[in-house]
Design a protein around this motif. Structure first.
Motif, PDB file in Angstrom:
ATOM      1  N   GLU A 114       0.833  -1.206   0.000  1.00 25.98           N
ATOM      2  CA  GLU A 114       0.000   0.000   0.000  1.00 25.98           C
ATOM      3  C   GLU A 114       0.871   1.262   0.000  1.00 25.98           C
ATOM      4  O   GLU A 114       0.572   2.226  -0.715  1.00 25.98           O
ATOM      5  CB  GLU A 114      -0.930   0.002   1.200  1.00 25.98           C
ATOM      6  CG  GLU A 114      -2.055  -1.017   1.093  1.00 25.98           C
ATOM      7  CD  GLU A 114      -2.829  -1.211   2.382  1.00 25.98           C
ATOM      8  OE1 GLU A 114      -2.570  -0.490   3.375  1.00 25.98           O
ATOM      9  OE2 GLU A 114      -3.697  -2.104   2.412  1.00 25.98           O
ATOM     10  N   LEU A 115       1.925   1.258   0.792  1.00 31.05           N
ATOM     11  CA  LEU A 115       2.816   2.425   0.843  1.00 31.05           C
ATOM     12  C   LEU A 115       3.500   2.665  -0.499  1.00 31.05           C
ATOM     13  O   LEU A 115       3.745   3.804  -0.877  1.00 31.05           O
ATOM     14  CB  LEU A 115       3.891   2.238   1.916  1.00 31.05           C
ATOM     15  CG  LEU A 115       3.581   2.715   3.310  1.00 31.05           C
ATOM     16  CD1 LEU A 115       4.772   2.477   4.223  1.00 31.05           C
ATOM     17  CD2 LEU A 115       3.179   4.167   3.348  1.00 31.05           C
ATOM     18  N   LEU A 116       3.814   1.583  -1.170  1.00 24.68           N
ATOM     19  CA  LEU A 116       4.540   1.685  -2.433  1.00 24.68           C
ATOM     20  C   LEU A 116       3.610   1.489  -3.631  1.00 24.68           C
ATOM     21  O   LEU A 116       4.014   1.001  -4.683  1.00 24.68           O
ATOM     22  CB  LEU A 116       5.682   0.664  -2.454  1.00 24.68           C
ATOM     23  CG  LEU A 116       6.722   0.860  -1.347  1.00 24.68           C
ATOM     24  CD1 LEU A 116       7.675  -0.318  -1.276  1.00 24.68           C
ATOM     25  CD2 LEU A 116       7.481   2.162  -1.548  1.00 24.68           C
ATOM     26  N   HIS A 117       2.373   1.914  -3.475  1.00 28.39           N
ATOM     27  CA  HIS A 117       1.349   1.713  -4.516  1.00 28.39           C
ATOM     28  C   HIS A 117       1.687   2.381  -5.841  1.00 28.39           C
ATOM     29  O   HIS A 117       1.154   2.000  -6.881  1.00 28.39           O
ATOM     30  CB  HIS A 117      -0.017   2.188  -4.022  1.00 28.39           C
ATOM     31  CG  HIS A 117      -0.116   3.671  -3.888  1.00 28.39           C
ATOM     32  ND1 HIS A 117       0.347   4.336  -2.773  1.00 28.39           N
ATOM     33  CD2 HIS A 117      -0.599   4.612  -4.730  1.00 28.39           C
ATOM     34  CE1 HIS A 117       0.145   5.629  -2.938  1.00 28.39           C
ATOM     35  NE2 HIS A 117      -0.427   5.831  -4.102  1.00 28.39           N
ATOM     36  N   THR A 118       2.555   3.373  -5.819  1.00 26.38           N
ATOM     37  CA  THR A 118       2.902   4.059  -7.067  1.00 26.38           C
ATOM     38  C   THR A 118       3.859   3.235  -7.923  1.00 26.38           C
ATOM     39  O   THR A 118       4.089   3.578  -9.081  1.00 26.38           O
ATOM     40  CB  THR A 118       3.529   5.441  -6.789  1.00 26.38           C
ATOM     41  OG1 THR A 118       4.694   5.256  -5.987  1.00 26.38           O
ATOM     42  CG2 THR A 118       2.537   6.352  -6.079  1.00 26.38           C
ATOM     43  N   LEU A 119       4.407   2.159  -7.364  1.00 26.28           N
ATOM     44  CA  LEU A 119       5.323   1.311  -8.122  1.00 26.28           C
ATOM     45  C   LEU A 119       4.539   0.210  -8.835  1.00 26.28           C
ATOM     46  O   LEU A 119       3.617  -0.365  -8.263  1.00 26.28           O
ATOM     47  CB  LEU A 119       6.353   0.653  -7.197  1.00 26.28           C
ATOM     48  CG  LEU A 119       7.280   1.564  -6.396  1.00 26.28           C
ATOM     49  CD1 LEU A 119       8.216   0.732  -5.541  1.00 26.28           C
ATOM     50  CD2 LEU A 119       8.059   2.489  -7.314  1.00 26.28           C
ATOM     51  N   SER A 120       4.969  -0.089 -10.046  1.00 28.27           N
ATOM     52  CA  SER A 120       4.390  -1.239 -10.748  1.00 28.27           C
ATOM     53  C   SER A 120       4.904  -2.506 -10.059  1.00 28.27           C
ATOM     54  O   SER A 120       5.835  -2.453  -9.249  1.00 28.27           O
ATOM     55  CB  SER A 120       4.833  -1.236 -12.212  1.00 28.27           C
ATOM     56  OG  SER A 120       6.238  -1.506 -12.296  1.00 28.27           O
TER      57      SER A 120
END
Length: 148
Positions: A114-120
């Protein structure tokens, strides 16, 4: 300027992630300190003495004892005499401790995503691989220097 330094970025990331993790994951399980959960995770894999656990989590033996006392009162860990060294206890995870540790670990993985949701998915996997490589590089360097 600080963003030019990988070490500084890592330190800032750790600080921000610890705070977020404490508020969003640990609190739902009644914990306030990630080191306590770290001890629980360590106990999942092996039976160690309090001193060995203190060395792994890099905190003093007395603080470790307080964490272990709390985990023992919660019924998550127990102390058992070491059959090969009667002067020390081994820290053993209980069935309830295993159950809680698995839930916390699952919540941790979900929280990371969730924290790194911007990563594919590919970027996430690459980041994980690079961080693991970086960690093992530092860990092996530290061990090499310690044995010189």
């Amino acid at each position: 300027m600080f963003e030019e330094s990988i070490f500084f970025l890592c330190q800032k990331l750790v600080c921000a992630a610890k705070t977020h993790f404490r508020e969003m994951v640990l609190a739902q399980f009644g914990f306030t300190d990630g080191r306590e959960v770290g001890i629980l995770f360590i106990a999942m894999d092996t039976q160690l003495s309090q001193t060995e656990i203190a060395n792994i989590v890099e905190i003093d033996k007395n603080t470790t004892r307080f964490f272990i006392d709390d985990l023992e009162q919660r019924g998550l860990l127990q102390r058992q005499k070491n059959p090969t060294n009667r002067k020390e206890n081994l820290i053993i995870i209980t069935p309830e401790g295993k159950k809680q540790a698995k839930k916390i670990f699952s919540a941790t993985l979900q929280h990371e995503r969730e924290l790194l949701h911007t990563l594919s998915d590919e970027e996430f996997a690459t980041l994980h691989k690079l961080l693991a490589k970086f960690f093992h590089s530092i860990d092996s360097t530290t061990h090499t220097l310690a044995h010189k």
